[in-house]
Design an enzyme around this catalytic site. Sequence first.
Site, PDB file in Angstrom:
ATOM      1  N   TYR A  53      -9.408  21.730   5.224  1.00 50.24           N
ATOM      2  CA  TYR A  53      -9.654  20.756   4.147  1.00 50.24           C
ATOM      3  C   TYR A  53     -11.098  20.262   4.144  1.00 50.24           C
ATOM      4  O   TYR A  53     -11.636  19.848   5.175  1.00 50.24           O
ATOM      5  CB  TYR A  53      -8.716  19.545   4.287  1.00 50.24           C
ATOM      6  N   HIS A  83     -18.001  11.666  -7.944  1.00 50.00           N
ATOM      7  CA  HIS A  83     -17.442  10.447  -7.360  1.00 50.00           C
ATOM      8  C   HIS A  83     -18.327   9.226  -7.574  1.00 50.00           C
ATOM      9  O   HIS A  83     -17.915   8.102  -7.270  1.00 50.00           O
ATOM     10  CB  HIS A  83     -17.194  10.656  -5.863  1.00 50.00           C
ATOM     11  N   ASN A 195     -16.728   9.882   2.528  1.00 47.72           N
ATOM     12  CA  ASN A 195     -15.535   9.344   3.188  1.00 47.72           C
ATOM     13  C   ASN A 195     -15.983   8.331   4.236  1.00 47.72           C
ATOM     14  O   ASN A 195     -16.855   8.643   5.062  1.00 47.72           O
ATOM     15  CB  ASN A 195     -14.741  10.453   3.868  1.00 47.72           C
ATOM     16  N   TYR A 279      -6.020 -37.084   7.578  1.00 46.50           N
ATOM     17  CA  TYR A 279      -6.041 -35.769   8.207  1.00 46.50           C
ATOM     18  C   TYR A 279      -7.394 -35.076   8.093  1.00 46.50           C
ATOM     19  O   TYR A 279      -7.799 -34.340   8.998  1.00 46.50           O
ATOM     20  CB  TYR A 279      -4.985 -34.857   7.569  1.00 46.50           C
ATOM     21  N   ARG A 282      -9.240 -36.600  11.145  1.00 49.78           N
ATOM     22  CA  ARG A 282      -8.722 -36.430  12.506  1.00 49.78           C
ATOM     23  C   ARG A 282      -8.184 -35.044  12.802  1.00 49.78           C
ATOM     24  O   ARG A 282      -7.981 -34.686  13.971  1.00 49.78           O
ATOM     25  CB  ARG A 282      -7.665 -37.483  12.820  1.00 49.78           C
ATOM     26  N   PHE A 327     -10.304   6.905   7.219  1.00 51.01           N
ATOM     27  CA  PHE A 327     -11.059   6.269   6.147  1.00 51.01           C
ATOM     28  C   PHE A 327     -10.293   5.124   5.480  1.00 51.01           C
ATOM     29  O   PHE A 327     -10.829   4.444   4.606  1.00 51.01           O
ATOM     30  CB  PHE A 327     -11.406   7.301   5.066  1.00 51.01           C
ATOM     31  N   GLU A 411      -3.424  10.326  -3.031  1.00 54.88           N
ATOM     32  CA  GLU A 411      -3.862   9.089  -2.387  1.00 54.88           C
ATOM     33  C   GLU A 411      -2.987   7.954  -2.934  1.00 54.88           C
ATOM     34  O   GLU A 411      -3.390   7.196  -3.820  1.00 54.88           O
ATOM     35  CB  GLU A 411      -5.354   8.876  -2.650  1.00 54.88           C
TER      36      GLU A 411
END
Length: 497
Positions: A53, A83, A195, A279, A282, A327, A411
Amino acid sequence: MTFRYGIDQLNLDIVCGIAEGTIKAELCQEAIDKINNSRKNVDIMASSDKAVYGINTGFGPLCDTQISPAQTHLLQKNLLITHAVGVGELIDKSISKLMLITKVHALSQGFSGIRLDVVERILKFIELDLIPTVPEQGSVGASGDLAPLSHLFLPLIGEGEFWQGKEVISAAEALREHKLEPLELHAKEGLALINGTQFILSHAITALKKMRYLLDLADVAGAMSIEGMQGSQSPFRAELHQIRPFAGNIEVATRMRRFFSGSQNMNSHSNCSRVQDPYSLRCIPQVHGASRNAFNHLKEMAEIEMNSVTDNPIIISSEEAISGGNFHGQPLAMVLDYTSIAAAELGNISDRRCYLLLEGLHGLPRLLTASGGLNSGMMIPQYTTAALVTENKSLCFPPSADSVPTSMGQEDHVSMGSISGRKLNQILGNLDKILAIELMYAAQAIDFRRPNTCSDIIEQNFALIRAKVAKLEEDRLLKPDIDAMISLVKTQALIVN
């Protein structure tokens, strides 16, 4: 010191030091050997008939399509070009630079199969301050930060843009000016570059650097507000926190005791009849401490990530490449979301202290003005803190709780961690402003306690504030005062330790 990419361990201070130029970083022979050995393994696999791959196949749902050696260069170039689809504003140049630094460290560990020439060109970009522009939107944070990293590395092939001051310049023009030829990417290299989680990580590093100061400043602001309110020191006693020993709580309580040490103002009311403070006064150790615990968790996760290899596939030998999911941004995404809540809560409790200071209790005039009625005093800046607090709450939705499948279902679960990182930095930007207004209020309240003095550190910060913002005697335009306070916070000019 000299940091050795691919060999030494990064931490928050070192990576920031490299980015700021205070720490030298280099590629030593040991790392070079690891890079070259990994590249040899890729070359062997790329020339074989066995499908591996990303080395001799297509990507994502095209992983079952084998690519011939003759098509390899075009495949890697096409990967970057297709991309690089980010949109929106450009991220800050400093974040892009962190992306380059952390990517070099990951690639130099010898599991990515990239050529030494490519790593050295990235280092040349850092050396020449040729920092690529990267759009802020478009990453889903699994398969890595594909779109941002594609934009980051387009200049390697002569595409994309670099920062030039506050403007941008085409990469082709900048490369010509520096007599650098575009590179031709070889097998696996495009995938090794895009990646990874460096966009998420660099946002986390940026947030950690800022939040570390804001955590300390929130303690200072709380202490100054307590001085102004003449609140109690009892909630910060060591005995109380030893029996619930969260690290963040103990650290904050210790700091608060130090801030009150030697305070004439605090000692002046030690025998008063007040039993308990609200609050937001404190419970500062419990609330600020919880935010510190979240910060520490994010720092731990980010420091693991900045020393990790997060591309795909991972090259083990000339015969083995593991196609996995290093990734995937989930380990950072979830803790970034948690830390966003922690940062927002620092602003939430700060706004409550602002409100308390305006109520006219315990010897303070209403709205922190001695001449109320004709004058509104400090009434309205708290509207701003209230708006910022609500904006931060709206930013606390956890993107990591969502997932939209991509790549035709290949994906099918993504982290959305890039959004988590961006949102945390937005929240911290709002926190700057909230704490700035609290500090302005607290200084005004302390003025009404004179001639009592506070501890040295409180007095030093009071003097820094008064050098920029005068005591409010009668109504005036407060926007310049608020801007001056925000500048003190953003430039980290106030003393926190």
